[in-house]
Motif scaffolding. Structure first.
Motif, mmCIF file in Angstrom:
data_model
loop_
_atom_site.group_PDB
_atom_site.id
_atom_site.type_symbol
_atom_site.label_atom_id
_atom_site.label_comp_id
_atom_site.label_asym_id
_atom_site.label_seq_id
_atom_site.Cartn_x
_atom_site.Cartn_y
_atom_site.Cartn_z
ATOM 1 N N ASN A 95 0.969 -1.115 0.116
ATOM 2 C CA ASN A 95 -0.001 0.014 0.080
ATOM 3 C C ASN A 95 0.854 1.385 0.275
ATOM 4 O O ASN A 95 0.773 2.368 -0.888
ATOM 5 C CB ASN A 95 -0.964 0.002 1.072
ATOM 6 N N MET A 96 1.898 1.353 0.894
ATOM 7 C CA MET A 96 2.462 2.371 0.859
ATOM 8 C C MET A 96 3.359 2.643 -0.103
ATOM 9 O O MET A 96 3.729 3.880 -0.856
ATOM 10 C CB MET A 96 3.615 2.245 2.210
ATOM 11 N N GLY A 97 3.971 1.698 -0.964
ATOM 12 C CA GLY A 97 4.895 1.765 -2.123
ATOM 13 C C GLY A 97 4.007 1.878 -3.562
ATOM 14 O O GLY A 97 4.632 1.937 -4.393
ATOM 15 N N PHE A 98 2.640 1.879 -3.694
ATOM 16 C CA PHE A 98 1.897 1.487 -4.629
ATOM 17 C C PHE A 98 1.761 2.727 -5.635
ATOM 18 O O PHE A 98 2.199 2.795 -6.842
ATOM 19 C CB PHE A 98 0.401 1.312 -4.394
ATOM 20 N N GLY A 99 1.752 3.945 -5.156
ATOM 21 C CA GLY A 99 1.827 5.114 -6.025
ATOM 22 C C GLY A 99 3.085 5.174 -6.653
ATOM 23 O O GLY A 99 3.268 5.457 -7.916
ATOM 24 N N LEU A 100 4.386 4.899 -6.116
ATOM 25 C CA LEU A 100 5.611 4.846 -6.549
ATOM 26 C C LEU A 100 5.897 3.711 -7.840
ATOM 27 O O LEU A 100 6.328 4.133 -8.818
ATOM 28 C CB LEU A 100 6.817 4.838 -5.725
ATOM 29 N N LYS A 101 5.164 2.988 -7.354
ATOM 30 C CA LYS A 101 5.197 1.543 -8.429
ATOM 31 C C LYS A 101 4.503 1.860 -9.607
ATOM 32 O O LYS A 101 4.801 1.855 -10.716
ATOM 33 C CB LYS A 101 4.672 0.219 -7.768
ATOM 34 N N MET A 102 3.450 2.726 -9.509
ATOM 35 C CA MET A 102 2.615 2.994 -10.742
ATOM 36 C C MET A 102 3.411 4.235 -11.442
ATOM 37 O O MET A 102 3.005 4.115 -12.749
ATOM 38 C CB MET A 102 1.157 3.394 -10.065
ATOM 39 N N ASN A 103 4.159 4.832 -11.012
ATOM 40 C CA ASN A 103 4.738 5.850 -11.457
ATOM 41 C C ASN A 103 6.100 5.430 -12.149
ATOM 42 O O ASN A 103 6.932 6.167 -12.523
ATOM 43 C CB ASN A 103 5.007 7.207 -10.700
ATOM 44 N N GLY A 104 6.499 3.988 -12.015
ATOM 45 C CA GLY A 104 7.528 3.291 -12.718
ATOM 46 C C GLY A 104 8.793 3.508 -12.012
ATOM 47 O O GLY A 104 10.075 3.409 -12.259
ATOM 48 N N HIS A 105 8.721 3.519 -10.551
ATOM 49 C CA HIS A 105 10.274 3.800 -9.610
ATOM 50 C C HIS A 105 10.545 2.506 -9.623
ATOM 51 O O HIS A 105 10.022 1.448 -9.692
ATOM 52 C CB HIS A 105 9.943 4.562 -8.409
ATOM 53 N N PRO A 106 12.021 2.439 -9.558
ATOM 54 C CA PRO A 106 12.718 1.130 -9.325
ATOM 55 C C PRO A 106 12.575 0.281 -7.936
ATOM 56 O O PRO A 106 12.077 1.332 -7.075
ATOM 57 C CB PRO A 106 14.306 1.603 -9.364
ATOM 58 N N LYS A 107 12.391 -0.801 -8.173
ATOM 59 C CA LYS A 107 12.107 -1.432 -6.838
ATOM 60 C C LYS A 107 12.778 -1.098 -5.510
ATOM 61 O O LYS A 107 12.534 -1.122 -4.600
ATOM 62 C CB LYS A 107 12.051 -2.989 -7.207
ATOM 63 N N ALA A 108 14.048 -1.151 -5.901
ATOM 64 C CA ALA A 108 15.260 -0.677 -4.828
ATOM 65 C C ALA A 108 14.816 0.484 -4.357
ATOM 66 O O ALA A 108 14.811 0.832 -3.103
ATOM 67 C CB ALA A 108 16.635 -0.819 -5.337
ATOM 68 N N ALA A 109 14.413 1.532 -5.013
ATOM 69 C CA ALA A 109 14.044 2.938 -4.681
ATOM 70 C C ALA A 109 12.856 3.022 -3.685
ATOM 71 O O ALA A 109 12.775 3.439 -2.681
ATOM 72 C CB ALA A 109 14.183 3.881 -5.823
ATOM 73 N N ILE A 110 12.067 2.081 -4.247
ATOM 74 C CA ILE A 110 10.470 2.117 -3.541
ATOM 75 C C ILE A 110 10.703 1.333 -2.190
ATOM 76 O O ILE A 110 10.209 2.116 -1.400
ATOM 77 C CB ILE A 110 9.642 1.303 -4.338
ATOM 78 N N LYS A 111 11.607 0.344 -2.130
ATOM 79 C CA LYS A 111 11.753 -0.357 -0.895
ATOM 80 C C LYS A 111 12.429 0.613 0.074
ATOM 81 O O LYS A 111 12.031 0.704 1.197
ATOM 82 C CB LYS A 111 12.680 -1.741 -1.194
ATOM 83 N N GLU A 112 13.497 1.313 -0.397
ATOM 84 C CA GLU A 112 14.165 2.468 0.668
ATOM 85 C C GLU A 112 13.253 3.440 1.106
ATOM 86 O O GLU A 112 13.161 3.605 2.180
ATOM 87 C CB GLU A 112 15.252 3.009 -0.255
ATOM 88 N N LYS A 113 12.321 4.001 0.256
ATOM 89 C CA LYS A 113 11.319 5.057 0.734
ATOM 90 C C LYS A 113 10.447 4.365 1.600
ATOM 91 O O LYS A 113 10.140 4.931 2.663
ATOM 92 C CB LYS A 113 10.740 5.701 -0.545
ATOM 93 N N VAL A 114 10.053 3.389 1.446
ATOM 94 C CA VAL A 114 8.939 2.466 2.064
ATOM 95 C C VAL A 114 9.608 2.226 3.642
ATOM 96 O O VAL A 114 9.040 2.435 4.773
ATOM 97 C CB VAL A 114 8.371 1.189 1.688
ATOM 98 N N SER A 115 10.730 1.851 3.488
ATOM 99 C CA SER A 115 11.567 1.473 4.765
ATOM 100 C C SER A 115 11.693 2.867 5.720
ATOM 101 O O SER A 115 11.559 2.457 6.695
ATOM 102 C CB SER A 115 12.927 0.910 4.470
ATOM 103 N N GLU A 116 12.163 3.716 4.984
ATOM 104 C CA GLU A 116 12.352 5.050 5.906
ATOM 105 C C GLU A 116 10.901 5.546 6.437
ATOM 106 O O GLU A 116 10.991 5.948 7.528
ATOM 107 C CB GLU A 116 12.996 6.192 5.166
ATOM 108 N N ALA A 117 9.993 5.457 5.611
ATOM 109 C CA ALA A 117 8.722 5.978 6.208
ATOM 110 C C ALA A 117 8.133 5.131 7.302
ATOM 111 O O ALA A 117 7.492 5.320 8.069
ATOM 112 C CB ALA A 117 7.560 5.898 4.914
#
Length: 353
Positions: A95-117
């Protein structure tokens, strides 16, 4: 810098104008709260900033950019709604990373941002859970986390705690205040609850009928309101108001056995009607025929609130930290120091200074 500036902002629905010429400056990193009664326009104003409502005329700037006609997705804002709006089939992490995923962000970047949040919101233990396995407060934290991962310039909160019970509301207030301190972003928060406004805000904007009544820090509005509406809205319990009549540069209060109040403020001419305002903690009561009756006592442990009925039917609330001594129905004398009184014009409701 990601402050928000509104200049002559107007919103109309057909011929009905609901937001009237709003001028407002919210500085970078400020926690600004829009507060007011239902229907005052606070959520409409927030949605105008978000781009979810079209601004009829005027200008909205975020940082240096004029975003008045910019699509909501391009404004650099993230909004947290009253409803959590989580995908029930996705985990917290998804849920937290879905918006970034839909915008085509790399998986590693999504995981890093979700982890920080997740770290900021203390959600590490819940990342694999689905929303149905979370409490209301946890779901709201996930919704806030979804906003954080986007890295917006401005966070917008539309009554995010109104669906929570009283205890969770207190906990989440603390969480949001802590979040603001940690990330230092500009936050704009809508609520009808003036306690939330007082405890969270750097700056409060008091709205009524689409008009800003006053802007200031919580204690500025509490100690120095510009009008009767702000004085009565900010503070819990609300300020007491009594009818008064100007006589020889003093104010006579008929409902309290013709109590005469002295003041240095500029009063209107003799015979004019004014409103005397005084906060509950500045009143005391004692037994005696002082023109008021103790109608009800509300006991809250270390403090009680005494509800009085004055001689002409006006109602008063007295904050009482003494032991209960007077039974309900007792006649009482109401005492206060004149210096604690505020005075308002009876017609315009503006503060007399």
């Amino acid at each position: 810098m990601s402050g928000v500036t509104l200049t002559n902002a107007i919103k109309k629905y057909g011929d009905v104008q609901v937001i009237h010429d709003i001028d407002l400056q919210i500085d970078h990193g400020e926690f600004c709260v829009f507060v007011g009664p239902s229907g005052c326009g606070k959520s409409t104003l927030l949605r105008m900033i978000a781009g979810l409502e079209e601004t009829t005329s005027g200008e909205i700037r975020i940082g240096e950019r004029d975003v008045t006609r910019v699509d909501a997705s391009e404004r650099g804002v993230a909004m947290v709604f009253q409803t959590y709006a989580l995908y029930p089939h996705m985990t917290v992490e998804e849920n937290m990373g879905f918006g970034l995923k839909m915008n085509g962000h790399p998986k590693a970047a999504i995981k890093e941002k979700v982890s920080e949040a997740s770290r900021i919101l203390k959600l590490d233990d819940y990342l694999a859970r689905k929303p149905k396995a979370l409490s209301g407060g946890q779901r709201q934290r996930v919704a806030i986390g979804r906003a954080i991962v986007r890295g917006p310039e401005v966070f917008l909160f539309d009554e995010p705690l109104s669906n929570l019970d009283a205890e969770l509301r207190v906990d989440m207030r603390v969480e949001i205040a802590r979040l603001h301190k940690e990330i230092g972003a500009t936050m704009i928060y809508v609520t009808h609850d003036q306690v939330e406004a007082m405890t969270l805000a750097d700056k409060i904007v008091v709205l009524r009928a689409g008009v800003i009544e006053q802007v200031g820090s919580p204690m500025q509005l509490y100690n120095d309101p510009d009008n009767k509406f702000v004085a009565g809205f900010i503070g819990s319990p609300a300020m007491n108001f009594l009818e008064g009549t100007v006589e020889d540069r003093k104010v006579r209060v008929p409902s309290l056995a013709d109590r005469v109040v002295s003041t240095d403020v500029a009063l209107p001419e003799d015979g004019s009607k004014v409103v005397v305002g005084i906060r509950p903690q500045h009143l005391t009561i004692a037994p005696g025929n002082g023109g008021a009756t103790l109608d009800l006592r509300e006991r809250l442990g270390g403090v009680s609130y005494d509800y009085l009925i004055a001689g002409n039917g006006e109602k008063l609330i007295v904050e009482n930290r003494e032991e209960d001594t007077l039974p309900e129905g007792s006649a009482v004398i109401v005492s206060f120091d004149d210096k604690h009184c505020m005075f308002f014009d009876a017609e315009t409701e503006q503060r007399l200074r």
